[in-house]
Design a protein around this motif. Structure first.
Motif, PDB file in Angstrom:
ATOM      1  N   ARG A  86       1.023  -0.863  -0.061  1.00 16.03           N
ATOM      2  CA  ARG A  86       0.214  -0.132  -0.242  1.00 16.03           C
ATOM      3  C   ARG A  86       0.696   1.537   0.015  1.00 16.03           C
ATOM      4  N   ALA A  87       1.955   1.216   0.263  1.00 14.01           N
ATOM      5  CA  ALA A  87       2.639   2.467   1.189  1.00 14.01           C
ATOM      6  C   ALA A  87       3.644   2.809  -0.458  1.00 14.01           C
ATOM      7  N   PHE A  88       3.887   1.577  -1.117  1.00 13.31           N
ATOM      8  CA  PHE A  88       3.696   1.554  -2.199  1.00 13.31           C
ATOM      9  C   PHE A  88       3.597   2.096  -3.779  1.00 13.31           C
ATOM     10  N   ALA A  89       2.746   1.837  -3.432  1.00 18.02           N
ATOM     11  CA  ALA A  89       1.106   2.110  -4.234  1.00 18.02           C
ATOM     12  C   ALA A  89       1.145   3.881  -4.079  1.00 18.02           C
ATOM     13  N   ALA A  90       0.884   4.526  -2.667  1.00 20.88           N
ATOM     14  CA  ALA A  90       0.664   4.904  -2.279  1.00 20.88           C
ATOM     15  C   ALA A  90       1.762   6.278  -2.396  1.00 20.88           C
ATOM     16  N   ARG A  91       2.842   5.993  -2.447  1.00 17.12           N
ATOM     17  CA  ARG A  91       4.463   7.339  -2.648  1.00 17.12           C
ATOM     18  C   ARG A  91       4.229   7.230  -4.234  1.00 17.12           C
ATOM     19  N   ALA A  92       3.790   6.202  -5.095  1.00 14.54           N
ATOM     20  CA  ALA A  92       3.631   5.769  -6.876  1.00 14.54           C
ATOM     21  C   ALA A  92       2.725   6.743  -7.205  1.00 14.54           C
ATOM     22  N   GLU A  93       2.146   6.724  -6.779  1.00 15.33           N
ATOM     23  CA  GLU A  93       0.675   8.120  -6.387  1.00 15.33           C
ATOM     24  C   GLU A  93       1.517   9.356  -6.799  1.00 15.33           C
ATOM     25  N   GLU A  94       2.224   9.731  -5.333  1.00 18.14           N
ATOM     26  CA  GLU A  94       2.572  10.945  -5.055  1.00 18.14           C
ATOM     27  C   GLU A  94       3.788  11.179  -6.135  1.00 18.14           C
ATOM     28  N   LEU A  95       4.597  10.137  -6.880  1.00 17.40           N
ATOM     29  CA  LEU A  95       4.982  10.639  -7.813  1.00 17.40           C
ATOM     30  C   LEU A  95       4.531  10.527  -9.412  1.00 17.40           C
TER      31      LEU A  95
END
Ligand code: NAD
Length: 436
Positions: free
Chosen positions: A268-277
């Motif tokens: 989930r954190a990986f996907a959330a960070r990808a969104e931010e990027l």
């Protein structure tokens, strides 16, 4: 070398003890004073094979001690950061408050030339932000992700399959590589691959590894859903797929899915960070991986309901397992406990047993019944559900013995870890996950 390990949980306590066992002088630091007191006595604060022994050896040799005073980190050549990075409340991102607090507390004790080696799993970009904060001290930040598996943590820490270190592209970065190389010299001398990357790549390696493993598990669980609908057997399917060396059989175990303190929050954190990027679309599949995984718990509960002809209320159900995996007492996001809680919510009289995790489970879910003894849990059960594949259930429990204890010979194999033919031959109504 002199080392500090900041954060002494499942990762940090093992890392500290393992580093001491290979000859380093280690101080473990944690804000939890009760945990520090246990560790300082040589008692493992959680179940992890071989950890107690390693702690006592290190303490007796005078190379390992634990404290809650951050000032005692001063003078160490390398500071390993191993605090928790849980899922933020109300969102999917990682909560970095413990990382920030630990860095703040360490800051006054850092000296020029010190290395701060992050081991916690963090969103990409965290190391660069920490580097900016500690720059005035003259210390260097590197990222050294950890790949240990709970239950095998001592083995994995002493003999890792690879060591990854991300470093800044500076002269200090090059010196820091040598510090990390020296920290792990015994494993490197024994042939462990040592990969030096930039900071961002090292942070991504961990997230990507967990995303891949979660995807592999959810892939086979998606196949289990299809197998159920088609009348096929997913375990035979997995065996046949696994012989293809490009695919491999490991992590193709179908069942109630993954859990624990890492995979769910990390994807989930990986996907959330990808969104931010601005790259959310690149990992949109991780949402499906998560959804497939969570559906497995519904499926296990449904199998119990079906096996009891819809009459769950007031029935006694023995739940074998509470930990998210065998050889661990970790119940963080445990699918096993989730199944137990859901059955209890349907009015079942649920009795949970587990060789290591009962105390942790009872502290969080006092509404469930517990039995330390496996046979006490089985006695008079209307149905049995295997949700953690401990040897005590998978290997040591005979269908005939269990059959002599229960009221109904109904067993739901939530981990597809039992010999279906043997259980059926002993008169059991056996139901697996995605098995005919
Ligand atoms: P944990 O919750 O068991 O341990 C974290 C420890 O940090 C706790 O003991 C806590 O008291 C301590 N802590 C919190 N704030 C602190 C501070 N300011 N100063 C000192 N100590 C502090 O968590 P864990 O499972 O050990 O995970 C730690 C990190 O390692 C996470 O980022 C996790 O994703 C990662 N990781 C864990 C595993 C694993 O198998 N558990 C494997 C690889 C990576």
């Amino acid at each position: 070398m002199r080392m500090s390990v900041i954060g002494c949980g499942y990762l940090g306590a093992v890392h500290a003890a393992a580093m001491a066992s290979i000859g380093h002088d280690v101080i473990g630091i944690d804000v939890d004073e009760a945990k520090v007191a246990m560790l300082q006595r040589g008692d493992a604060p959680f179940f992890e094979p071989q950890l107690g022994e390693l702690l006592r050896q290190g303490i007796d040799a005078g190379r390992l001690r634990f404290t809650s005073r951050m000032a005692d980190a001063g003078g160490a050549d390398v500071h390993f950061l191993a605090v928790g990075t849980p899922q933020v409340q109300g969102g999917h991102a990682a909560d970095l408050r413990y990382v920030d607090a630990a860095v703040d507390a360490l800051l006054p004790h850092l000296r020029p030339g010190d290395v701060l080696a992050g081991k916690s799993t963090v969103p990409v970009g965290t190391a660069a932000a920490i580097a900016r904060r500690i720059d005035p001290t003259g210390a260097t930040v590197v990222w050294n992700p950890e790949f240990l598996r709970e239950g095998w943590a001592v083995h994995d820490t002493l003999t890792p399959d690879r060591i990854v270190v991300g470093v800044p592209d500076t002269t200090d970065g090059a010196a820091a590589v040598e510090t990390i190389r020296a920290s792990y010299s015994s494993a490197i001398d024994a042939g462990t691959p040592f990969l030096v990357t930039d900071l961002a790549t090292a942070e991504l390696v961990k997230g990507a590894a967990n995303a891949f493993l979660a995807t592999k598990i959810s892939f086979i669980n998606a196949m289990a859903e299809i197998a159920d609908a088609a009348g096929a057997d997913v375990t035979l399917l997995a065996d046949a797929l696994g012989h293809d060396t490009r695919i491999g059989r490991r992590y193709l175990g179908s069942g109630i899915g993954f859990g624990g303190g890492c995979l769910p929050k990390d994807i989930r954190a990986f996907a959330a960070r990808a969104e931010e990027l601005g790259r959310g679309e690149s990992v949109v599949f991780l949402r499906e991986v998560d959804a497939i995984n969570l559906r497995r718990r519904d499926r296990a509960v449904q199998l119990v309901i079906d096996a009891l002809d819809g009459r769950v209320f007031g029935r006694r159900i023995a739940v074998l397992g509470a930990a998210f995996k065998p050889f661990s007492d970790d119940i963080r996001d445990s699918p096993a406990l989730d199944v137990a809680v859901r059955l209890r919510g349907l009015g079942a009289d649920v009795i949970v047993t587990d060789p290591a995790a009962i105390d942790n489970a009872a502290a969080v879910h006092p509404q469930l019944g517990y039995a330390r003894d496996r046979d006490d849990a089985l006695r008079d059960a209307d149905a049995v559900v295997v949700v953690t594949e401990w040897d005590e259930y998978r290997r040591d429990l005979s269908p005939a013995h269990a059959g002599g204890l229960v009221r109904n010979r109904i067993i739901i194999d939530g981990r597809n870890c039992l010999d279906a033919a043997a259980w059926r031959a002993a008169g059991w109504n056996y139901r697996g996950m995605g098995r005919r």
